[in-house]
Scaffold this motif. Structure first.
Motif, PDB file in Angstrom:
ATOM      1  N   LEU A 293      -5.541  -4.998   3.169  1.00  0.00           N
ATOM      2  CA  LEU A 293      -5.433  -3.562   3.310  1.00  0.00           C
ATOM      3  C   LEU A 293      -4.277  -3.313   4.263  1.00  0.00           C
ATOM      4  CD1 LEU A 293      -9.199  -2.629   3.759  1.00  0.00           C
ATOM      5  CD2 LEU A 293      -7.809  -2.289   1.718  1.00  0.00           C
ATOM      6  N   ALA A 294      -3.465  -2.318   3.980  1.00  0.00           N
ATOM      7  CA  ALA A 294      -2.301  -2.047   4.821  1.00  0.00           C
ATOM      8  C   ALA A 294      -2.074  -0.548   4.894  1.00  0.00           C
ATOM      9  CB  ALA A 294      -1.058  -2.737   4.260  1.00  0.00           C
ATOM     10  N   ARG A 295      -1.721  -0.094   6.108  1.00  0.00           N
ATOM     11  CA  ARG A 295      -1.362   1.308   6.287  1.00  0.00           C
ATOM     12  C   ARG A 295       0.062   1.514   5.769  1.00  0.00           C
ATOM     13  NH1 ARG A 295      -6.533   2.934   7.199  1.00  0.00           N
ATOM     14  NH2 ARG A 295      -7.341   2.254   9.222  1.00  0.00           N
ATOM     15  N   LEU A 296       0.235   2.484   4.905  1.00  0.00           N
ATOM     16  CA  LEU A 296       1.550   2.744   4.324  1.00  0.00           C
ATOM     17  C   LEU A 296       2.404   3.580   5.277  1.00  0.00           C
ATOM     18  CD1 LEU A 296       0.498   3.477   0.641  1.00  0.00           C
ATOM     19  CD2 LEU A 296       1.236   1.310   1.668  1.00  0.00           C
ATOM     20  N   PRO A 297       3.749   3.465   5.178  1.00  0.00           N
ATOM     21  CA  PRO A 297       4.491   2.786   4.119  1.00  0.00           C
ATOM     22  C   PRO A 297       4.686   1.299   4.391  1.00  0.00           C
ATOM     23  CG  PRO A 297       6.020   3.874   5.589  1.00  0.00           C
ATOM     24  CD  PRO A 297       4.637   4.212   6.093  1.00  0.00           C
ATOM     25  N   VAL A 298       4.738   0.539   3.296  1.00  0.00           N
ATOM     26  CA  VAL A 298       5.121  -0.875   3.332  1.00  0.00           C
ATOM     27  C   VAL A 298       6.140  -1.074   2.219  1.00  0.00           C
ATOM     28  CG1 VAL A 298       4.375  -3.246   2.984  1.00  0.00           C
ATOM     29  CG2 VAL A 298       2.909  -1.660   4.259  1.00  0.00           C
ATOM     30  N   ALA A 299       7.295  -1.596   2.559  1.00  0.00           N
ATOM     31  CA  ALA A 299       8.351  -1.824   1.566  1.00  0.00           C
ATOM     32  C   ALA A 299       8.621  -3.318   1.481  1.00  0.00           C
ATOM     33  CB  ALA A 299       9.617  -1.072   1.955  1.00  0.00           C
ATOM     34  N   ASP A 300       8.162  -3.928   0.398  1.00  0.00           N
ATOM     35  CA  ASP A 300       8.394  -5.351   0.189  1.00  0.00           C
ATOM     36  C   ASP A 300       8.352  -5.609  -1.308  1.00  0.00           C
ATOM     37  OD1 ASP A 300       8.239  -8.164  -0.073  1.00  0.00           O
ATOM     38  OD2 ASP A 300       7.402  -8.327   1.937  1.00  0.00           O
ATOM     39  N   PRO A 301       9.479  -5.928  -1.929  1.00  0.00           N
ATOM     40  CA  PRO A 301       9.511  -6.102  -3.394  1.00  0.00           C
ATOM     41  C   PRO A 301       8.661  -7.261  -3.892  1.00  0.00           C
ATOM     42  CG  PRO A 301      11.581  -6.819  -2.394  1.00  0.00           C
ATOM     43  CD  PRO A 301      10.800  -6.133  -1.318  1.00  0.00           C
ATOM     44  N   ALA A 302       8.299  -8.191  -3.005  1.00  0.00           N
ATOM     45  CA  ALA A 302       7.475  -9.328  -3.431  1.00  0.00           C
ATOM     46  C   ALA A 302       6.010  -8.958  -3.559  1.00  0.00           C
ATOM     47  CB  ALA A 302       7.624 -10.494  -2.450  1.00  0.00           C
ATOM     48  N   LEU A 303       5.636  -7.800  -3.013  1.00  0.00           N
ATOM     49  CA  LEU A 303       4.227  -7.410  -2.973  1.00  0.00           C
ATOM     50  C   LEU A 303       3.975  -6.213  -3.877  1.00  0.00           C
ATOM     51  CD1 LEU A 303       3.526  -7.677   0.865  1.00  0.00           C
ATOM     52  CD2 LEU A 303       3.417  -9.466  -0.885  1.00  0.00           C
ATOM     53  N   GLU A 304       2.819  -6.215  -4.509  1.00  0.00           N
ATOM     54  CA  GLU A 304       2.355  -5.064  -5.278  1.00  0.00           C
ATOM     55  C   GLU A 304       1.365  -4.281  -4.444  1.00  0.00           C
ATOM     56  OE1 GLU A 304       2.537  -5.734  -9.944  1.00  0.00           O
ATOM     57  OE2 GLU A 304       1.082  -7.067  -8.986  1.00  0.00           O
ATOM     58  N   GLN A 305       1.312  -2.973  -4.707  1.00  0.00           N
ATOM     59  CA  GLN A 305       0.441  -2.094  -3.945  1.00  0.00           C
ATOM     60  C   GLN A 305      -0.495  -1.328  -4.871  1.00  0.00           C
ATOM     61  OE1 GLN A 305       2.641   0.571  -1.436  1.00  0.00           O
ATOM     62  NE2 GLN A 305       4.070  -0.996  -0.726  1.00  0.00           N
ATOM     63  N   LEU A 306      -1.697  -1.095  -4.380  1.00  0.00           N
ATOM     64  CA  LEU A 306      -2.667  -0.259  -5.085  1.00  0.00           C
ATOM     65  C   LEU A 306      -3.252   0.708  -4.069  1.00  0.00           C
ATOM     66  CD1 LEU A 306      -4.368   0.296  -7.673  1.00  0.00           C
ATOM     67  CD2 LEU A 306      -6.035  -1.340  -6.766  1.00  0.00           C
ATOM     68  N   ALA A 307      -3.015   2.001  -4.236  1.00  0.00           N
ATOM     69  CA  ALA A 307      -3.534   3.009  -3.307  1.00  0.00           C
ATOM     70  C   ALA A 307      -5.061   2.978  -3.314  1.00  0.00           C
ATOM     71  CB  ALA A 307      -3.019   4.387  -3.693  1.00  0.00           C
ATOM     72  N   VAL A 308      -5.658   2.945  -2.124  1.00  0.00           N
ATOM     73  CA  VAL A 308      -7.117   2.873  -2.045  1.00  0.00           C
ATOM     74  C   VAL A 308      -7.740   4.004  -1.227  1.00  0.00           C
ATOM     75  CG1 VAL A 308      -7.181   0.380  -2.409  1.00  0.00           C
ATOM     76  CG2 VAL A 308      -7.022   1.266  -0.074  1.00  0.00           C
ATOM     77  N   MET A 309      -6.964   4.608  -0.294  1.00  0.00           N
ATOM     78  CA  MET A 309      -7.551   5.658   0.527  1.00  0.00           C
ATOM     79  C   MET A 309      -6.471   6.517   1.164  1.00  0.00           C
ATOM     80  SD  MET A 309     -10.374   5.401   3.604  1.00  0.00           S
ATOM     81  CE  MET A 309     -11.813   6.249   2.975  1.00  0.00           C
ATOM     82  N   SER A 310      -6.781   7.816   1.304  1.00  0.00           N
ATOM     83  CA  SER A 310      -5.935   8.749   2.043  1.00  0.00           C
ATOM     84  C   SER A 310      -6.827   9.496   3.029  1.00  0.00           C
ATOM     85  CB  SER A 310      -5.244   9.726   1.091  1.00  0.00           C
ATOM     86  OG  SER A 310      -4.421  10.627   1.806  1.00  0.00           O
ATOM     87  N   GLU A 311      -6.450   9.452   4.312  1.00  0.00           N
ATOM     88  CA  GLU A 311      -7.277  10.054   5.362  1.00  0.00           C
ATOM     89  C   GLU A 311      -6.522  11.178   6.068  1.00  0.00           C
ATOM     90  OE1 GLU A 311      -9.721   6.983   7.708  1.00  0.00           O
ATOM     91  OE2 GLU A 311      -8.125   5.773   6.805  1.00  0.00           O
ATOM     92  N   ARG A 312      -7.193  12.301   6.234  1.00  0.00           N
ATOM     93  CA  ARG A 312      -6.594  13.439   6.933  1.00  0.00           C
ATOM     94  C   ARG A 312      -6.557  13.159   8.425  1.00  0.00           C
ATOM     95  NH1 ARG A 312      -8.950  19.641   7.044  1.00  0.00           N
ATOM     96  NH2 ARG A 312      -7.105  20.610   7.976  1.00  0.00           N
TER      97      ARG A 312
END
Length: 300
Positions: free
Chosen positions: A143-162
């Motif tokens: 799990l990672a707090r966005l933004p993360v920019a790394d072309p070797a990694l794929e991302q799947l959005a899992v949560m957005s918190e106010r």
């Protein structure tokens, strides 16, 4: 195998008629099969009379052997399945601080879904360190707090918190929201950069553009450090609003969190993995399961 099954049935029933009924056959063929077995091994297995059937010493010796052989044969399908099943692997999933309990529930669901193939364990850390660990193969997912920019990694959005303003409670008593203009005389304080995600650098710049110019910089302290400063009435911060967020545990007396009426920041979290390990790689099954569990991202 059939002769041994017939023998065990008669040995356990000590009655040819009852054994034949158990085997769904008639008595004469059963009696003949037992005679065939006795002839083959050269030993009498039963003493028969019109009144009783008893095991001979040879029959008593054969019974545990026959049971063991039949058990071995019966277990062949299960043993083959176990032998050809992919080995269960232990893999680690990175978890940054303050992960919402609803997101943790999804992770538990994922662990249950893949438990026959993977033993999924959690590993704590700051987002930057966890992302590096996935890139280097030390973690399977994170799990990672966005933004993360790394072309070797794929991302799947899992949560957005106010997010909202964490302010001295006595100064804003009775309030259920706040405007940024009311905070311009208070310095903004963030937790040390080494433990906060990159998003908070962006947030700092946005606040500056919106008129929040004063800053307090902390170092060598945890999330509780900012709460100490706020509790004393010296500053404000930005953090999760939801009451179930673990970040609420860092709040102290005289600290409250309020929605901001003219600024609506959100902290987005994604699940990351190395794309080379997912597409035809060793994590393909795990990633497919994760896509299923997180098909609908959470919004708090």
């Amino acid at each position: 195998m059939l002769h041994l099954r017939y023998f065990v049935a008669v040995a356990e029933e000590l009655n040819f008629t009852a054994a034949a009924r158990r085997l769904h056959m008639s008595t004469p063929p059963l009696s003949q099969r037992i005679k065939d077995l006795e002839n083959e091994i050269g030993q009498r297995l039963f003493d028969r009379s019109t009144h009783h059937v008893m095991l001979t010493p040879a029959g008593a010796a054969l019974l545990p052997i026959a049971r063991d052989v039949l058990e071995q044969v019966n277990s062949i399908p299960w043993r083959l399945s176990e032998a050809t099943r992919p080995q269960r692997s232990t893999v680690f999933l990175g978890v940054p601080a303050g992960v919402h309990p609803e997101l943790r529930e999804r992770i538990s669901t994922l662990a249950g879904l893949v438990r026959e193939r993977f033993e999924l364990k959690r590993w704590p850390g700051a987002t930057a360190d966890l992302v590096n660990a996935v890139r280097e193969g030390r973690l399977a997912l994170t799990l990672a707090r966005l933004p993360v920019a790394d072309p070797a990694l794929e991302q799947l959005a899992v949560m957005s918190e106010r997010l909202g303003a964490v302010v001295p409670a006595d100064r804003f008593a009775g309030r259920d929201s706040i405007a940024l203009a009311e905070l311009t005389d208070l310095p903004y304080v963030a937790s040390p950069a080494e433990i906060t995600p990159a998003y908070f650098d962006q947030l700092d710049r946005q606040l500056s553009e919106l008129g929040i110019k004063k800053r307090i910089k902390l170092a060598h302290t945890g999330f509780g450090g900012a709460a100490e400063i706020i509790s004393c009435g010296l500053a404000f911060s930005i953090s999760m609003l939801d009451a179930k967020s673990p970040m609420q545990g860092y709040r102290m007396e005289n600290v409250t969190a309020l929605p901001i009426t003219d600024f609506h920041p959100r902290l987005d979290t994604a699940l990351l993995w190395n794309r080379d390990r997912a597409h035809g790689g060793d994590l393909e099954e795990l990633v497919d399961a994760a896509r299923e569990v997180f098909a609908e991202p959470l919004s708090i």
